[in-house]
Scaffold this active site. Structure first.
Site, short mmCIF file in Angstrom:
data_model
loop_
_atom_site.label_atom_id
_atom_site.label_comp_id
_atom_site.label_asym_id
_atom_site.label_seq_id
_atom_site.Cartn_x
_atom_site.Cartn_y
_atom_site.Cartn_z
CE LYS A 11 -21.86 -34.24 12.59
NZ LYS A 11 -21.62 -34.17 14.07
NE ARG A 116 -12.26 -39.03 14.97
CZ ARG A 116 -13.45 -39.04 15.55
NH1 ARG A 116 -14.56 -39.02 14.83
NH2 ARG A 116 -13.55 -39.05 16.86
CB THR A 122 -16.70 -34.85 20.28
OG1 THR A 122 -16.06 -36.01 19.74
CG2 THR A 122 -18.20 -34.95 20.12
NE ARG A 133 -16.39 -31.86 15.19
CZ ARG A 133 -16.41 -33.16 15.48
NH1 ARG A 133 -15.54 -33.67 16.33
NH2 ARG A 133 -17.29 -33.95 14.90
CG ASN A 154 -19.84 -31.69 16.23
OD1 ASN A 154 -20.55 -31.95 15.27
ND2 ASN A 154 -19.45 -32.60 17.10
CG HIS A 157 -19.33 -38.22 10.66
ND1 HIS A 157 -19.38 -38.92 11.85
CD2 HIS A 157 -18.90 -39.11 9.73
CE1 HIS A 157 -19.01 -40.17 11.64
NE2 HIS A 157 -18.72 -40.32 10.35
P1 IDP Z 1 -17.44 -37.39 16.78
O1 IDP Z 1 -18.35 -36.71 15.78
O2 IDP Z 1 -16.38 -36.46 17.29
O3 IDP Z 1 -16.90 -38.71 16.28
P2 IDP Z 1 -19.23 -39.00 18.46
O4 IDP Z 1 -18.85 -39.38 19.84
O5 IDP Z 1 -19.18 -40.06 17.41
O6 IDP Z 1 -18.35 -37.73 18.05
O7 IDP Z 1 -20.70 -38.40 18.52
C1 IDP Z 1 -21.42 -38.15 17.33
C2 IDP Z 1 -22.04 -36.78 17.39
O8 IDP Z 1 -23.02 -36.74 18.40
C3 IDP Z 1 -21.05 -35.66 17.73
O9 IDP Z 1 -20.34 -35.18 16.61
C4 IDP Z 1 -21.99 -34.63 18.29
O10 IDP Z 1 -22.62 -33.88 17.25
C5 IDP Z 1 -23.06 -35.46 18.99
N1 IDP Z 1 -22.84 -35.65 20.44
C6 IDP Z 1 -22.00 -36.53 21.03
N2 IDP Z 1 -22.11 -36.47 22.38
C7 IDP Z 1 -23.05 -35.53 22.65
C8 IDP Z 1 -23.62 -35.01 23.88
O11 IDP Z 1 -23.28 -35.41 25.00
N3 IDP Z 1 -24.56 -34.04 23.73
C9 IDP Z 1 -24.97 -33.58 22.52
N4 IDP Z 1 -24.47 -34.05 21.35
C10 IDP Z 1 -23.52 -35.00 21.41
MG MG Z 2 -18.01 -40.48 15.75
#
Ligand code: IDP
Ligand code: MG
Length: 189
Positions: A11, A116, A122, A133, A154, A157
């Protein structure tokens, strides 16, 4: 299926912090094969194609976020998963457009699960040391992101299921941009 392809995005924060090389090295070190890679500065449409407001995804994000709030005895302001999903989606598209990203397709046995695992949780604050991360973004948390009304920064992706990997690879790569080549390790698979 054992042999899989997964979509990885470094990202804008990863490129901004000059971490692209370090992160790519981890995937090379793992023995998995990089079969496609490019730098892209995406627009709104591509960002939305990558993060469509999918109900399952919104539910999953809601559960993860709620768990973190519950742990701190904090009340979530979102009505439901759709309310949260919409907000996160709009923060995410803004974030993805912030600067160039590096997109990769990584191939290998169980690559979706392995990548992953290497990426980590996350919320970087929860990501264990040794994960990408956990090592490079661990000071980032839900509460910091919330205070600033922004997404979790973070770094990375990675696709979470075979179905999503197939969809996401198509958002970033044409078939002819994905390469087939042999590595020594292939003879063991
Ligand atoms: P992942 O990247 O670990 O698969 P996902 O649940 O798919 O996580 O969420 C996508 C992205 O959205 C995360 O990587 C993060 O950057 C952001 N995100 C998810 N939940 C939150 C939140 O509650 N607050 C702010 N950003 C969030
Ligand atoms: Mg995701």
């Amino acid at each position: 299926m054992v042999m899989e392809r997964t979509l990885v995005l470094l990202k804008p924060d990863a490129v901004q912090r000059s971490l692209a090389g370090k992160i790519i090295s981890r995937f090379e070190d793992s023995g998995l094969k990089i079969v496609a890679m490019k730098m892209v500065w995406c627009d709104e449409k591509q960002a939305l194609n990558h993060y469509p407001l999918d109900e399952e995804w919104a539910k999953n994000v809601f559960e993860k976020t709620k768990k973190a709030y519950d742990k701190e005895n904090k009340k979530m302001e979102y009505k439901d998963h759709i309310d949260l999903g919409k907000t996160i989606q709009s923060w995410l598209t803004t974030f993805l457009k912030e600067g160039p990203i590096v997109a990769l397709v990584i191939e290998g046995p169980h690559s979706i699960e392995l990548v992953r695992k290497m990426v980590g949780a996350t919320e970087p604050r929860q990501a264990i040391p040794g994960t990408i991360r956990g090592d490079y973004a661990s000071i980032e948390s839900y509460s910091l992101a919330d205070n600033k009304k922004r997404v979790l920064r973070n770094l990375i992706h990675a696709s979470d299921t075979l179905e999503n990997a197939n969809k996401e690879i198509k958002v970033w790569f044409k078939d002819e941009e994905i390469h087939s080549y042999k590595k020594d390790i292939d003879k063991h698979f």
